[in-house]
Design a protein around this motif. Structure first.
Motif, mmCIF file in Angstrom:
data_model
loop_
_atom_site.group_PDB
_atom_site.id
_atom_site.type_symbol
_atom_site.label_atom_id
_atom_site.label_comp_id
_atom_site.label_asym_id
_atom_site.label_seq_id
_atom_site.Cartn_x
_atom_site.Cartn_y
_atom_site.Cartn_z
ATOM 1 N N GLN A 1 0.821 -1.346 -0.066
ATOM 2 C CA GLN A 1 0.097 0.095 0.088
ATOM 3 C C GLN A 1 0.890 1.211 -0.019
ATOM 4 O OE1 GLN A 1 -2.617 0.782 3.381
ATOM 5 N NE2 GLN A 1 -4.135 1.893 1.980
ATOM 6 N N GLU B 1 3.651 0.059 2.524
ATOM 7 C CA GLU B 1 3.627 -0.932 3.673
ATOM 8 C C GLU B 1 3.257 -2.210 2.900
ATOM 9 O OE1 GLU B 1 0.630 0.066 6.716
ATOM 10 O OE2 GLU B 1 1.130 -1.667 7.876
ATOM 11 N N LEU C 1 1.774 -5.763 3.296
ATOM 12 C CA LEU C 1 0.694 -6.341 3.949
ATOM 13 C C LEU C 1 0.470 -7.672 3.515
ATOM 14 C CD1 LEU C 1 -1.497 -3.110 3.855
ATOM 15 C CD2 LEU C 1 -0.747 -4.374 6.206
ATOM 16 N N MET D 1 -7.293 -12.758 4.643
ATOM 17 C CA MET D 1 -6.789 -11.356 4.769
ATOM 18 C C MET D 1 -5.928 -11.771 6.312
ATOM 19 S SD MET D 1 -7.469 -9.364 2.470
ATOM 20 C CE MET D 1 -7.571 -7.745 2.934
ATOM 21 N N PRO D 2 -4.827 -10.997 6.803
ATOM 22 C CA PRO D 2 -4.266 -11.297 7.956
ATOM 23 C C PRO D 2 -5.206 -11.457 9.073
ATOM 24 C CG PRO D 2 -3.504 -9.303 7.028
ATOM 25 C CD PRO D 2 -4.761 -9.689 5.997
ATOM 26 N N ILE E 1 -3.613 -14.438 11.092
ATOM 27 C CA ILE E 1 -2.372 -13.878 12.001
ATOM 28 C C ILE E 1 -2.376 -14.440 13.398
ATOM 29 C CG2 ILE E 1 -1.175 -12.025 13.017
ATOM 30 C CD1 ILE E 1 -0.150 -12.144 10.059
ATOM 31 N N VAL F 1 8.156 -12.780 5.495
ATOM 32 C CA VAL F 1 7.600 -11.355 4.982
ATOM 33 C C VAL F 1 8.997 -10.472 4.997
ATOM 34 C CG1 VAL F 1 6.278 -9.526 5.919
ATOM 35 C CG2 VAL F 1 5.565 -11.663 6.002
ATOM 36 N N ASN G 1 5.383 -5.003 9.465
ATOM 37 C CA ASN G 1 4.641 -5.026 10.509
ATOM 38 C C ASN G 1 5.389 -6.502 11.372
ATOM 39 O OD1 ASN G 1 2.342 -3.158 10.578
ATOM 40 N ND2 ASN G 1 2.165 -4.412 8.483
ATOM 41 N N LEU G 2 5.556 -6.081 12.675
ATOM 42 C CA LEU G 2 6.353 -7.307 13.387
ATOM 43 C C LEU G 2 5.032 -7.354 14.636
ATOM 44 C CD1 LEU G 2 9.664 -6.260 14.303
ATOM 45 C CD2 LEU G 2 9.144 -7.590 12.411
ATOM 46 N N GLN H 1 7.062 -12.076 17.417
ATOM 47 C CA GLN H 1 8.379 -11.720 16.670
ATOM 48 C C GLN H 1 9.225 -10.681 17.148
ATOM 49 O OE1 GLN H 1 6.475 -10.475 12.948
ATOM 50 N NE2 GLN H 1 8.522 -10.901 11.766
ATOM 51 N N GLU I 1 7.298 -1.664 11.804
ATOM 52 C CA GLU I 1 6.291 -0.979 12.330
ATOM 53 C C GLU I 1 5.743 -2.360 13.703
ATOM 54 O OE1 GLU I 1 2.844 -0.128 9.915
ATOM 55 O OE2 GLU I 1 3.980 1.134 8.687
ATOM 56 N N ASP J 1 3.055 1.842 15.472
ATOM 57 C CA ASP J 1 1.987 1.444 14.860
ATOM 58 C C ASP J 1 0.539 1.773 15.758
ATOM 59 O OD1 ASP J 1 0.213 1.146 12.681
ATOM 60 O OD2 ASP J 1 1.028 -0.966 12.087
ATOM 61 N N GLU K 1 -2.851 6.801 8.886
ATOM 62 C CA GLU K 1 -3.571 5.714 8.094
ATOM 63 C C GLU K 1 -4.879 5.772 8.046
ATOM 64 O OE1 GLU K 1 -2.240 1.887 9.832
ATOM 65 O OE2 GLU K 1 -3.499 2.418 11.633
ATOM 66 N N GLY K 2 -5.564 5.197 7.087
ATOM 67 C CA GLY K 2 -6.820 4.900 6.844
ATOM 68 C C GLY K 2 -7.673 6.326 6.176
ATOM 69 N N GLY L 1 -3.705 5.617 2.817
ATOM 70 C CA GLY L 1 -5.420 5.240 2.983
ATOM 71 C C GLY L 1 -6.003 4.824 1.567
ATOM 72 N N PRO M 1 -3.842 -1.636 -0.744
ATOM 73 C CA PRO M 1 -2.699 -2.523 -0.917
ATOM 74 C C PRO M 1 -3.028 -3.420 -2.155
ATOM 75 C CG PRO M 1 -3.901 -2.664 1.372
ATOM 76 C CD PRO M 1 -4.662 -1.976 0.428
HETATM 77 P P1 C2E Z 1 -2.112 -2.468 10.092
HETATM 78 O O1 C2E Z 1 -0.704 -2.457 10.379
HETATM 79 O O2 C2E Z 1 -2.875 -1.209 11.204
HETATM 80 O O3 C2E Z 1 -2.529 -2.261 8.623
HETATM 81 C C1 C2E Z 1 -3.539 -1.451 8.322
HETATM 82 C C2 C2E Z 1 -4.440 -2.089 7.868
HETATM 83 O O4 C2E Z 1 -5.565 -1.118 7.266
HETATM 84 C C3 C2E Z 1 -4.589 -2.824 6.495
HETATM 85 O O5 C2E Z 1 -5.176 -4.054 6.771
HETATM 86 C C4 C2E Z 1 -4.881 -2.036 5.356
HETATM 87 O O6 C2E Z 1 -5.220 -2.533 4.272
HETATM 88 C C5 C2E Z 1 -5.970 -1.503 6.121
HETATM 89 N N1 C2E Z 1 -6.082 -0.114 5.400
HETATM 90 C C6 C2E Z 1 -5.354 0.913 4.926
HETATM 91 N N2 C2E Z 1 -5.952 2.176 4.522
HETATM 92 C C7 C2E Z 1 -7.111 1.663 4.582
HETATM 93 C C8 C2E Z 1 -8.193 2.681 4.605
HETATM 94 O O7 C2E Z 1 -8.269 3.722 3.874
HETATM 95 N N3 C2E Z 1 -9.578 2.079 4.831
HETATM 96 C C9 C2E Z 1 -9.628 1.013 5.425
HETATM 97 N N4 C2E Z 1 -11.076 0.611 5.888
HETATM 98 N N5 C2E Z 1 -8.610 0.242 5.819
HETATM 99 C C10 C2E Z 1 -7.368 0.324 5.393
HETATM 100 P P2 C2E Z 1 -4.699 -5.532 6.462
HETATM 101 O O8 C2E Z 1 -3.930 -5.854 5.388
HETATM 102 O O9 C2E Z 1 -6.143 -6.267 6.406
HETATM 103 O O10 C2E Z 1 -4.062 -6.028 7.628
HETATM 104 C C11 C2E Z 1 -4.582 -5.942 8.735
HETATM 105 C C12 C2E Z 1 -3.529 -6.011 9.998
HETATM 106 O O11 C2E Z 1 -2.795 -7.475 10.056
HETATM 107 C C13 C2E Z 1 -2.632 -5.110 10.045
HETATM 108 O O12 C2E Z 1 -2.766 -3.911 10.635
HETATM 109 C C14 C2E Z 1 -1.318 -5.704 10.603
HETATM 110 O O13 C2E Z 1 -1.643 -5.435 12.115
HETATM 111 C C15 C2E Z 1 -1.585 -7.051 10.268
HETATM 112 N N6 C2E Z 1 -0.579 -7.559 9.217
HETATM 113 C C16 C2E Z 1 -0.706 -7.460 8.063
HETATM 114 N N7 C2E Z 1 0.485 -7.859 7.678
HETATM 115 C C17 C2E Z 1 1.239 -8.393 8.377
HETATM 116 C C18 C2E Z 1 2.508 -9.252 8.518
HETATM 117 O O14 C2E Z 1 3.211 -9.305 7.382
HETATM 118 N N8 C2E Z 1 2.931 -9.646 9.721
HETATM 119 C C19 C2E Z 1 2.310 -9.299 10.783
HETATM 120 N N9 C2E Z 1 2.665 -9.687 12.024
HETATM 121 N N10 C2E Z 1 1.102 -8.671 10.763
HETATM 122 C C20 C2E Z 1 0.585 -8.479 9.713
#
Ligand code: C2E
Ligand code: CA
Ligand code: CA
Ligand code: CA
Length: 278
Positions: free
Chosen positions: A44, A59, A61, A73-74, A78, A94, A118-119, A123, A150, A180, A237-238, A258, A264
């Motif tokens: 993203q 970022e 994801l 989705m995560p 996760i 990752v 993201n950690l 981890q 993050e 984060d 973010e968002g 956002g 993403p």
């Molecule tokens: P996060 O780190 O807070 O990531 C932001 C989340 O918000 C992402 O969801 C992203 O797609 C979403 N987002 C970004 N912009 C917007 C927006 O404008 N509106 C809305 N409604 N959502 C938005 P995603 O990809 O589903 O990831 C969710 C969570 O999963 C992440 O929150 C993070 O905590 C975790 N995550 C994702 N990838 C990894 C990873 O590789 N490792 C670990 N440990 N956690 C991960």
């Protein structure tokens, strides 16, 4: 028993069993997902607030292309990975994959970008973290400051002294550090001041209702003021609407992320979008 179904199980027990079976199946699948190449990263874009045409990085994801269930989705896996320790090998994958992608971008002249990873809490506390990060950077000959890690505010607060030691090691390596979901934990000003972080990321929850909730707007103003006083970059973010963008930019946020700017997406699609901006 009261409420028991035909076979003697209550609906509650039946649904528990189904749930447990699903989780077990998912765990079995997740163990194989890495080797089967089913995990992928979506990226993203992050933009400079002062110039919403300028990408400053992305970022990473995590996504799971499940053979039967489709794209997961995560939030669907996760927590399970974290509970079973699988998050360690997955997290290392990752890190490595994000560094590989960033090194490609770097070679293509995007040498002022950063990729953010993201950690999870496990981890972050894992003894192998520092080596994993060093390994991923070395393997792809990536300068450490092209990688942002993050860590949620809650993770950073869990064991404050231990977290400080880990963050200091990462900072010494030159890795960029972001806190984060900021505003959802309870870090004290004193602790925050000691953290060797570079960036605060305002939690999406505050941005979401910013236009309708004056408390959220006030909290964001306070976070921005705090970040500026501590010399931290502020990311929101968002961001989904232009009025959120205007408010956040007006307050002095440094970068924005956002759906308003980009969702993403796989790296190839990401670059198509970036080239369309230029
Ligand atoms: P996060 O780190 O807070 O990531 C932001 C989340 O918000 C992402 O969801 C992203 O797609 C979403 N987002 C970004 N912009 C917007 C927006 O404008 N509106 C809305 N409604 N959502 C938005 P995603 O990809 O589903 O990831 C969710 C969570 O999963 C992440 O929150 C993070 O905590 C975790 N995550 C994702 N990838 C990894 C990873 O590789 N490792 C670990 N440990 N956690 C991960
Ligand atoms: Ca994040
Ligand atoms: Ca976040
Ligand atoms: Ca979040």
């Amino acid at each position: 028993a009261k409420g028991a179904g035909k076979n003697g199980y209550s609906f509650f027990e039946q649904s528990m069993n189904t749930n447990a079976r699903n989780q077990l199946q998912l765990l079995h699948d997740l163990r194989q997902a890495l080797d089967a190449g089913e995990l992928e990263l979506h990226y993203q874009p992050k933009f400079a607030a002062a110039d919403a045409q300028r990408v400053i990085g992305a970022e990473a994801l995590l996504r799971w292309q499940h053979p039967r269930r489709g794209l997961l989705m995560p939030d669907q896996f996760i927590a399970l990975a974290e509970k079973t320790g699988l998050i360690i090998p997955i997290g290392n994958w990752v890190l490595n994959e994000a560094c590989r992608q960033m090194s490609r971008w770097y070679a293509e002249g995007r040498d002022d970008w950063r990729v953010a990873v993201n950690l999870s809490a496990l981890q972050f506390c894992h003894a192998g973290l520092i080596d994993s990060v060093r390994h991923a950077l070395e393997r792809h000959a990536l300068p450490a400051n092209c990688l942002t890690l993050e860590i949620t505010e809650t993770t950073a607060m869990q064991d404050a002294d231990a977290s400080l030691a880990i963050l200091r090691k990462l900072a010494e390596m030159g890795v960029d550090l972001s806190i984060d979901d900021f505003g959802t934990g309870y870090s004290s000003l004193l602790y925050l001041k000691r953290l060797p972080a570079n960036e605060l990321k305002i939690d999406r929850g505050f941005v979401r209702d910013l236009e309708h909730d004056s408390d959220d707007a006030a909290i964001i103003s306070a976070i921005v003021a705090l970040g500026q006083a501590l010399d931290l970059r502020i990311v929101a973010e968002g961001v989904e609407t232009e009025s959120q963008q205007a408010f956040l930019t007006g307050l002095g946020c440094d970068s924005l992320q956002g759906f308003l700017f980009g969702k993403p997406m796989p790296a190839e699609q990401f670059m198509v979008g970036v080239e369309a901006l230029a």
